[in-house]
Write a protein that holds these residues in place. Sequence first.
Motif, PDB file in Angstrom:
ATOM      1  N   ILE A 552       8.541   4.701  -8.048  1.00 12.90           N
ATOM      2  CA  ILE A 552       8.246   4.362  -7.000  1.00 12.90           C
ATOM      3  C   ILE A 552       8.448   5.568  -5.826  1.00 12.90           C
ATOM      4  O   ILE A 552       8.107   5.085  -4.599  1.00 12.90           O
ATOM      5  N   GLY A 553       8.938   6.722  -6.016  1.00 16.46           N
ATOM      6  CA  GLY A 553       9.328   7.752  -5.058  1.00 16.46           C
ATOM      7  C   GLY A 553       8.099   8.139  -4.430  1.00 16.46           C
ATOM      8  O   GLY A 553       8.235   8.598  -3.334  1.00 16.46           O
ATOM      9  N   GLY A 554       6.954   7.965  -4.763  1.00 11.72           N
ATOM     10  CA  GLY A 554       5.846   8.552  -4.134  1.00 11.72           C
ATOM     11  C   GLY A 554       4.812   7.611  -3.495  1.00 11.72           C
ATOM     12  O   GLY A 554       3.664   7.662  -3.263  1.00 11.72           O
ATOM     13  N   ILE A 555       5.531   6.268  -3.260  1.00 13.27           N
ATOM     14  CA  ILE A 555       4.527   4.989  -2.835  1.00 13.27           C
ATOM     15  C   ILE A 555       5.057   4.571  -1.748  1.00 13.27           C
ATOM     16  O   ILE A 555       6.320   4.413  -1.409  1.00 13.27           O
ATOM     17  N   SER A 556       4.381   4.176  -0.685  1.00 14.75           N
ATOM     18  CA  SER A 556       4.647   3.748   0.538  1.00 14.75           C
ATOM     19  C   SER A 556       5.172   2.391   0.378  1.00 14.75           C
ATOM     20  O   SER A 556       4.895   1.651  -0.465  1.00 14.75           O
ATOM     21  N   LYS A 557       5.927   2.019   1.492  1.00 15.87           N
ATOM     22  CA  LYS A 557       6.527   0.380   1.574  1.00 15.87           C
ATOM     23  C   LYS A 557       5.183  -0.354   1.814  1.00 15.87           C
ATOM     24  O   LYS A 557       5.183  -1.263   1.056  1.00 15.87           O
ATOM     25  N   HIS A 558       4.220  -0.094   2.346  1.00 15.40           N
ATOM     26  CA  HIS A 558       3.039  -0.926   2.671  1.00 15.40           C
ATOM     27  C   HIS A 558       2.337  -1.151   1.388  1.00 15.40           C
ATOM     28  O   HIS A 558       2.063  -2.294   0.968  1.00 15.40           O
ATOM     29  N   ASP A 559       2.103  -0.123   0.544  1.00 11.20           N
ATOM     30  CA  ASP A 559       1.505  -0.157  -0.748  1.00 11.20           C
ATOM     31  C   ASP A 559       2.159  -0.911  -1.737  1.00 11.20           C
ATOM     32  O   ASP A 559       1.766  -1.638  -2.435  1.00 11.20           O
ATOM     33  N   LEU A 560       3.599  -0.890  -1.619  1.00  8.25           N
ATOM     34  CA  LEU A 560       4.534  -1.651  -2.390  1.00  8.25           C
ATOM     35  C   LEU A 560       4.504  -3.248  -2.285  1.00  8.25           C
ATOM     36  O   LEU A 560       4.489  -3.879  -3.309  1.00  8.25           O
ATOM     37  N   LYS A 561       4.183  -3.411  -0.952  1.00 11.38           N
ATOM     38  CA  LYS A 561       4.140  -4.869  -0.693  1.00 11.38           C
ATOM     39  C   LYS A 561       2.980  -5.450  -1.378  1.00 11.38           C
ATOM     40  O   LYS A 561       2.884  -6.487  -1.489  1.00 11.38           O
ATOM     41  N   LYS A 562       1.924  -4.627  -0.975  1.00 12.16           N
ATOM     42  CA  LYS A 562       0.611  -5.080  -1.666  1.00 12.16           C
ATOM     43  C   LYS A 562       0.432  -5.187  -2.990  1.00 12.16           C
ATOM     44  O   LYS A 562      -0.209  -6.144  -3.742  1.00 12.16           O
ATOM     45  N   PHE A 563       1.390  -4.265  -3.722  1.00  7.29           N
ATOM     46  CA  PHE A 563       1.446  -4.306  -5.125  1.00  7.29           C
ATOM     47  C   PHE A 563       2.016  -5.603  -5.566  1.00  7.29           C
ATOM     48  O   PHE A 563       1.652  -6.347  -6.394  1.00  7.29           O
ATOM     49  N   ILE A 564       3.341  -5.888  -4.799  1.00  7.14           N
ATOM     50  CA  ILE A 564       4.089  -7.187  -5.165  1.00  7.14           C
ATOM     51  C   ILE A 564       3.242  -8.214  -5.089  1.00  7.14           C
ATOM     52  O   ILE A 564       3.404  -9.350  -5.923  1.00  7.14           O
ATOM     53  N   ALA A 565       2.435  -8.436  -4.206  1.00  6.10           N
ATOM     54  CA  ALA A 565       1.744  -9.585  -3.756  1.00  6.10           C
ATOM     55  C   ALA A 565       0.408  -9.725  -4.938  1.00  6.10           C
ATOM     56  O   ALA A 565       0.157 -10.511  -5.435  1.00  6.10           O
ATOM     57  N   TYR A 566      -0.108  -8.478  -5.241  1.00  5.97           N
ATOM     58  CA  TYR A 566      -0.852  -8.664  -6.559  1.00  5.97           C
ATOM     59  C   TYR A 566      -0.392  -9.074  -7.795  1.00  5.97           C
ATOM     60  O   TYR A 566      -0.702  -9.796  -8.274  1.00  5.97           O
ATOM     61  N   ALA A 567       0.904  -8.317  -8.216  1.00  9.66           N
ATOM     62  CA  ALA A 567       1.754  -8.635  -9.300  1.00  9.66           C
ATOM     63  C   ALA A 567       2.196 -10.417  -9.295  1.00  9.66           C
ATOM     64  O   ALA A 567       2.022 -10.980 -10.418  1.00  9.66           O
ATOM     65  N   ARG A 568       2.320 -10.649  -8.123  1.00  4.76           N
ATOM     66  CA  ARG A 568       2.622 -12.101  -8.372  1.00  4.76           C
ATOM     67  C   ARG A 568       1.852 -12.955  -8.970  1.00  4.76           C
ATOM     68  O   ARG A 568       2.157 -13.943  -9.581  1.00  4.76           O
TER      69      ARG A 568
END
Length: 712
Positions: A552-568
Amino acid sequence: MVHLVTLATCNLNQWALDFEGNRDRIIESIRQAKAQGAIFRTGPELEITGYGCLDHFLEPDLYMHAWEVYRDILTSPEAQDMLIDVGMPVYHKNIRYNCRVVAYNKEILLIRPKLWMANDGNYRELRYFTPWRGLNQSEDYFLPRAIRDVTKQTTVPFGDVCLRSNFTYFGFETCEELFTPNSPHIKMALGGVEIFTNSSGSHHELRKLNTRLELITEATKKCGGVYLYSNQRGCDGDRLYYDGCALIIVNGEVVAQAAQFGLKDVETIVATVDLDTVRSHRSSPSFGMQSQNTPEASLNTVVKYSAFSDGTNLDYDPTIVPTPTRPIRYHSPEEEIALGPACWLWDYLRRCRAAGFFIPLSGGIDSCATSVIVHSMCRLVAKEAKEGNQQVIADARRLARVSEDNEPDYLPTDPNEFCARIFHTCYMGSENSSQETRDRARDLAKAIGSYHVNFNIDTVTTAIRVLFTTVTGHTPKFKMFGGTPTENLALQNIQARIRMVLAYMFAQLLPWVRFGGNAPGGLLVLGSANVDESLRGYLTKYDCSSADINPIGGISKHDLKKFIAYARDAFELPILNEFLTATPTAELEPITEDYVQSDEADMGMTYDELSVFGRLRKVKKCGPYSMFLSLLHEWSPRLTPAEIAVKVKRFFYFYAINRHKMTTITPAYHAEQYSPDDNRFDLRPFLILPGFPWAAKKIDEVVKRYSETKQD
C-alpha cells in the motif's frame, strides 16, 4: 468482398532474467494462438529477457542469452507455419536497441528497433538503449552464427521497416511510440499498413488504464486499421506491476480484450477480422490525398505466406465470421486495489521462495488494508485452483508445505484455509494501546483466517528506558507528564522501532515454531505506510514501516478507505466497518480522559489535503509558490490566503526535513502518480533547505497584498 484473417496477441507474466521460463511462456502463447486458428502472434516488449532487467541491460551476456533463447523459439515445432513477432534486446554496431524480431518458418524477416524511448517516471530506457533515428531507413544486420546456422541467412533488414505480404501490410510500434504526439502508426496507416502491433511493458497505476485504452482505440478510429496491443502482466522483479489488458481493436472498436489482473502466466486472445472493413473505413477523399503524399511505409519485404487469403478465393466459407465488437471492460479504483497489489504479492511470494507473509496489525486502517489485500490474493489463488490452473496449484502446494506423501490431494480452494498456512499476523500492544485496537486486530485475523499472535512490548521498551537512565542519569518523560517535545518523540520512536525488530524475529521463527526445523525459509515482512504518510514523512525511520515489501506504499489514505468499504461488502467482512469509523492514531502516547493521539492532529493537515499537495508537487510539478497560487484559487473562500499559506509552508517544511526517510523506505507497489519513492520514481535530493525561504517570502507578499486589498 470479405477478407478474413485471424490474429493473436497476449499477456505474458515474464520475469527479469528468467530466460527459460520466459521462453516457455512465449512458446505456450504461440501454441495457444495456433490452436485458435491464428496466423500471426505478437507479444510484449522485451519478452525474452523481461522488461525490468534495468542495469542488467548493460551486460553483453544478456544479449547473447537472448539470441540463444530466440533460437529455441525459432526452432520449436509450435513456431512453424505462423508469423511470429517477438521482443528482445539486440546489439547492432555496438549499440544496444530494444527490438521486435519478426520471423516465419525459421526465417527472420526483419528486426525493428524502437524509435522513441520512455524516459520519465519509472522508466530509464535511455540509460540502456539508443533509439533508432533512421526514420524510414534500414540497413543490414549480420545475424549471430548460432542463428545463421538455423535460418541459413547472413543478414536481415534492421530499421524502421514494415512487412508486406501478398495482400496486406504489417506495421510495428513499441509501447512509448503510441504515446508520442506524432505516433508511427499515423505514417504507417497513410503508407498502407492495415495491421498494427504495439508491444508494451506498461505498468499499473490507479485510474491509468482509461488513458491507455483511449489512446489505443483512437489509434485506428481516425486512420482505420487493426491494432494488436500486447502487454506484460505481473511483477517481473521490481516495484511495478504490469497490468496486461491485451487488446485487439478494429477501426477504433474492441473485438477482444484480455484481463487486466490475474494469476495466469499466459493469456492469449484471438480475433478474426475483416480487412475489407479497414479499406472501407479509409475511403474518404482526404485519406487518399494524404496517402499520396506519404512515402511507402516499409522496406517492401515480401513474404509468400499461403495461409493468407488474397481476397479472391471463390470458395469462401460463410461459417467463418468476424469477431463481434464488445464494450471495453474497466475496473473501479477499489477493484484495482483489491486485484493489482494482490497479484503483485503472489508473484513476489512464489518467486522469492519465502514461506509466507508476516505483518504487525495495529488495529488501524493501513495494516488492515495490507492484510485484506493478502486475503484478496488468497481468494484469487482459490479461484484459479478451482478452475484448474496447474501453475497456481503447484506454487500454492509448495507454499502450503504439502507433498504427495503428506497431503496428496490438497488443493488451495478455501481462501481462509490457505491464508492460515501462509499469512501470519500479530498485535504488539503496549501500555499506550487501547482494548479497541487489540480487539479489532484479533477479529480481523479471525475473519480472514490468518495465524495470529498477541503480546505486549512494555518489558522490552522499559528495559531500554532503564538502560538509558542508567547510562545518562536522565529519565525521559512524555509531554503530558512534563517532558519536552524531544523526550516525547524519543519515547514514541523506541516503541515503533522495537516493533520492527520484533516483527523480523517473529517472521524468521514462526515457521519453525509451527512446522518444525524443516520449515523452508522465513516470512516476508509486509509494510503498511501509505503514500501520504511517506510524502509528509509521518513515520519513524526503521520502525514497522521498514519491511521487505509494502503493497500500500503507493496508495493514498482516501483510496484505502474506499477500498476497505468495497472489501467489506465484496468479501463479506463486516469487521471492516469498525476500521472505517475508527480515528487514525499511532497509539504511541499515553491515553487520558482529555487526550487521544490523532494522526491528522499530529501532522497539522488532513490526509485529503496531503493528496492534493502530493499531486500538485509531483504531477503538476509545483514548487511552494506555484502550489500556493493554485490553492489560492481552489480553496478560497473556504480558507483565507493566510491559512492556505500556513498549510503550504508547513507541508514543504516537513516534506524537506523528512525527505531522508525516503532513502530507506520499504520498496512499495507503485500505484500513484505522486509517489515520493526515492531514487526510483521521485528523483529529488534528500537534503533540502527546509523553509524554502525565497518562495516563502513571495507567498507572504501575496498574502499581504490580499490583506491590503481587503482593508481598502
